[in-house]
Design an enzyme around this catalytic site. Structure first.
Site, mmCIF file in Angstrom:
data_model
loop_
_atom_site.group_PDB
_atom_site.id
_atom_site.type_symbol
_atom_site.label_atom_id
_atom_site.label_comp_id
_atom_site.label_asym_id
_atom_site.label_seq_id
_atom_site.Cartn_x
_atom_site.Cartn_y
_atom_site.Cartn_z
ATOM 1 N N ASP A 145 0.858 -1.176 0.000
ATOM 2 C CA ASP A 145 0.000 0.000 0.000
ATOM 3 C C ASP A 145 0.903 1.237 0.000
ATOM 4 O O ASP A 145 2.094 1.148 0.324
ATOM 5 C CB ASP A 145 -0.892 -0.025 1.243
ATOM 6 C CG ASP A 145 -1.770 1.198 1.339
ATOM 7 O OD1 ASP A 145 -2.397 1.554 0.331
ATOM 8 O OD2 ASP A 145 -1.807 1.814 2.420
ATOM 9 N N ASP A 193 -1.724 -0.575 6.129
ATOM 10 C CA ASP A 193 -1.895 -0.051 7.487
ATOM 11 C C ASP A 193 -3.308 0.410 7.800
ATOM 12 O O ASP A 193 -3.615 0.696 8.948
ATOM 13 C CB ASP A 193 -0.934 1.116 7.726
ATOM 14 C CG ASP A 193 -1.416 2.404 7.081
ATOM 15 O OD1 ASP A 193 -1.916 2.325 5.945
ATOM 16 O OD2 ASP A 193 -1.296 3.473 7.701
ATOM 17 N N ASP A 215 -7.247 -1.763 4.007
ATOM 18 C CA ASP A 215 -6.309 -2.814 3.628
ATOM 19 C C ASP A 215 -6.645 -4.162 4.256
ATOM 20 O O ASP A 215 -6.079 -5.183 3.858
ATOM 21 C CB ASP A 215 -4.875 -2.427 4.050
ATOM 22 C CG ASP A 215 -4.375 -1.185 3.336
ATOM 23 O OD1 ASP A 215 -4.636 -1.068 2.128
ATOM 24 O OD2 ASP A 215 -3.735 -0.344 3.984
#
Length: 774
Positions: free
Chosen positions: A318, A517, A521
């Site tokens: 990410d 995080d 996600d």
């Protein structure tokens, strides 16, 4: 308690029971030996046989319970060895096997305790009570009774029971148990404190943000319990090896008996057939790796996740909070020529102290990093999400976005310039007005982590074939990262369910790791073969869904965990191959009559000890015995703090460059003299100290004497350019710089700023790479 546990004998429950069996067998063997030395073979045989029978009865009960659970292990070989010894009258052999069996269990308990030390330390620190204020009185209550907004006193040495915020004063906290960081951190009034940290300073008061069950530390404890209970695939695979190994053992023992006609050879084969390399060494190595990761601030939820870390071929990252820091940071300041940029920052941050907006907090943090003394605001009024107005030091100040501030100022040439200056992708602009006139503007951005480049390189060195960036941000912002990070692919403008599809699509190339995080996600983390959550500031949902949680806000700890996983898995396999190889060799020797049952029992224990001690190597640092360059964590933190403290000097290079563009000729000389003095007072001593003290110390530990030569060359260039600035300043005419001299000075300052910023970034990356692996 399950039905099988109800019928399990008390002496088999826990470490105390195993120690009791070991003590009984040791006394029986000792008594039999004393009787044998006293020429009483009848008493010695009785003592040895009785001890063996007790252990055999316990073992048969345990085997029956395991079979009831549909579990099958290699303890059956030990039972056959003891039973065969009793039937053949080899009482000494039986007692030795029994002692080795109980001793092996005790050794396993010791190894497991040693391997789980870091995980157990986290659990042992769970606070039970807290000091809470109620009706003006301080009461000692159970942590389960704490609620949000409770006022709590945390005394020196106590563990913070819940997440919250400091109420008054400064809290000095030791976060080493959670993050691995060596030095205490300071939290001022209003700043957050995390449960599980230890008060290393004076007592302070805090306001609880949630209940104990919802706190960060409670979540970590739940994750630790999962890690302790989980079983690695390699361990389960070892269990499946048991049936095959038992078949080989019985076939070899039966063959030796049939060919030689001597039952004693079959007993010798059974005695030396050791299960420890499979049933003990593998879990010890895997759990050792899990524990070592915990010491580095990485919580791995069990051996299965650790083993999967060692097999990852594709990593999906990410962007926000993973590749980037996840927080807005001040990157540039532009002020009116008659105002000091740091003064504009001080005024804006002073007013923003009363706001909880994330950008306001970022400005306050930037001011404190630069050592600015903030004033108390008065008459503050905030429009949520837009800006704040109030008075600072007798001046009317407004801080906020363009629409908010522009409505409160007169239009000037400077305001028109700022309107164009703030139009940059990937940044957030904040403006500050003073007494109805625009004073300056700030650009903030979520910057790429300083260690990101080295992390991606080290991931490839660790066997990762493909690195993908998956983000919900705009395509142009994501592609800008690919241009300098060396990513294999970038997929942008994704929804949470899209990230899950990316994980499934990438799985064809091998096991996939997802690193993120945020709450968005969590689905992808759960779908990946191994999900990694940046849990230091990330969402609880991502931490719960992930297999691995990085508790410290450092992406490079991911590479540390992968390295530990590789080493632990390799050591586990070494223990298996070495132990089973030695066992098979010993069994063949016994089958051909070269080893007696007693000799086989002693050899079996030696193999067990070697296999387990080898497995415990997974707890150690492989670099400890090599000559290597390294930095203790405390020194790394100090060096990073020194760089942060010098950022205002680097900022002043840019500010001076902008100011002298419009300053009258007569004022340029003083401006340059002030900058020259600042550089010689603060920047150059720092660079000399690095070159004369730090670099030689690091070179002395390195394998090559020329290590860091490139960094020393950068020091020389910085010193040369400062000397050139001094020369240019002294060469100015009585009436100030000519146009050509002004251009040359600006060119020099731009170059000095660029090389200094680049040098600091390079040093930070090198220092983190050199951090000592504890």
């Amino acid at each position: 308690m399950t039905k099988s546990r109800i019928f399990e004998p008390f002496w088999q429950r826990g470490e105390l029971g195993k120690r009791l069996l070991l003590a009984v067998m040791a006394l029986a063997l000792l008594a039999g030996t004393v009787a044998w030395l006293a020429d009483r073979p009848d008493l010695s045989a009785s003592s040895w046989a009785a001890g063996t029978a007790v252990i055999l009865a316990s073992l048969l009960t345990e085997i029956a319970i395991s079979l009831g659970r549909k579990e099958f292990g290699l303890d059956l070989i030990a039972a056959l060895s003891m039973g065969g010894a009793l039937l053949l009258g080899e009482y000494l052999t039986g007692s030795i096997v029994a002692l080795m069996y109980t001793g092996g269990q005790a050794l396993e308990d010791f190894a497991q305790r040693r391997a789980r030390r870091e995980l157990t330390a986290l659990l042992n620190r769970v606070p039970r009570t807290a000091a809470r204020y109620a009706d003006g009185q301080l009461q000692e209550v159970s942590v389960e009774e704490l609620k949000p907004d409770d006022r709590i006193l945390v005394r020196r040495g106590e563990v913070v029971p819940v997440d919250g915020n400091v109420m008054d004063g400064i809290a000095v906290l030791d976060e080493a148990a959670l993050t691995g960081e060596a030095l205490p951190v300071r939290r001022r009034s209003g700043e957050p404190v995390t449960s599980g940290t230890t008060n290393a300073g004076d007592a302070f008061e805090m306001l609880a943000a949630n209940s104990a069950s919802d706190s960060t530390y409670a979540a970590i404890v739940r994750l630790v319990e999962e890690a302790r209970a989980a079983k690695a695939p390699m361990v389960r695979l070892a269990d499946r090896y048991a049936l095959g190994f038992l078949a080989i053992t019985l076939l070899l023992a039966g063959g030796a008996w049939a060919v030689s006609g001597e039952a004693i050879r079959a007993l010798a084969v059974l005695v030396i057939a050791t299960p420890c390399p499979l049933i003990l060494a593998v879990p010890v190595a895997i759990v050792s790796g899990v524990s070592r990761c915990a010491a580095k601030g990485v919580l791995v939820k069990g051996g299965g996740a650790l083993e999967m870390l060692a097999r990852v071929k594709t990593v999906i990252l990410d962007k926000t909070g993973t590749i980037t820091d996840g927080r807005a940071r001040l990157i540039e300041v532009k002020s009116r020529t008659d105002l000091d940029p740091l003064e504009v920052l001080r005024l804006a941050a002073s007013l923003d102290q009363g706001s909880h907006h994330v950008i306001a907090r970022a400005l306050v943090a930037a001011a404190r990093e630069r050592g600015l003394r903030l004033a108390a605001p008065s008459g503050s009024r905030e429009e949520a999400g837009s800006g704040v107005t109030g008075r600072i030091d007798g001046h009317e100040i407004a801080v906020g976005g363009w629409d908010f501030v522009s409505a409160r100022i007169e239009e000037t040439a400077f305001s028109r310039e700022i309107r164009e200056w703030i139009r940059r992708d990937g940044t957030v602009a904040v403006l500050a007005a003073k007494d109805g006139i625009l004073a300056g503007a700030f650009l903030l951005a979520d910057e790429v982590r300083p260690e990101a480049g080295s992390v991606l390189r080290r991931l490839r060195e660790a066997g990762v074939d493909r690195i993908v960036l998956a983000t919900g941000d705009r395509t142009e912002l994501a592609e800008s990262l690919q241009s300098f990070l060396g990513l294999d692919s970038v997929v942008a403008e994704l929804k949470p369910e899209d990230k899950t599809r990316i994980v499934e699509a990438e799985r064809s190339a091998g096991p996939v790791m997802m690193v993120g995080d945020g709450v968005n996600d969590a689905p992808a983390l759960a779908a990946a073969d191994v999900g990694v959550a940046m849990g230091a500031r990330g969402a609880a949902a991502s931490s719960e869904a992930a297999d691995v949680v990085i508790l410290v806000d450092r992406l490079d700890r991911l590479v540390s965990a992968i390295s530990i996983a590789h080493r632990s898995r390799n050591i586990a396999l070494q223990s298996v191959y070495m132990g089973m190889g030695l066992s098979v060799a010993g069994m063949l020797a016994a089958a051909f009559g070269y080893l007696t049952p007693v000799q086989g029992a002693l050899l079996q224990e030696a193999i067990d000890v070697v296999a387990i001690l080898n497995a415990l190597r997974a707890l150690g640092n492989p670099m400890r015995w090599r000559k290597t360059t390294h930095l203790p964590p405390a020194e790394l933190i100090q060096l990073e703090a020194e760089h942060r403290a010098l950022m205002d000097v680097v900022d002043e290079l840019r500010h001076t460059t902008e100011r002298i563009q419009n300053l009258p000729k007569t004022e340029v000389r003083k401006e340059l003299a002030d900058l020259d003095a600042l550089l010689r007072r603060r920047l150059l001593p720092h660079e000399r100290q690095d070159d004369e003290e730090l670099y030689p110390r690091l070179r002395s530990r390195a394998a090559t004497p020329d290590a860091l030569a490139g960094m020393s060359r950068a020091h020389m260039e910085i010193q040369r350019q400062v000397h050139s600035l001094t020369s240019l300043r002294k060469a100015l005419g009585a009436h100030g710089p000519s146009p050509a001299q002004r251009y040359e000075i600006q060119r020099l300052l731009h170059g000095l700023e660029a090389i200094t910023r680049l040098h600091f970034a390079q040093e930070l990356e090198i220092y983190r790479l050199l951090e000592d692996e504890q």
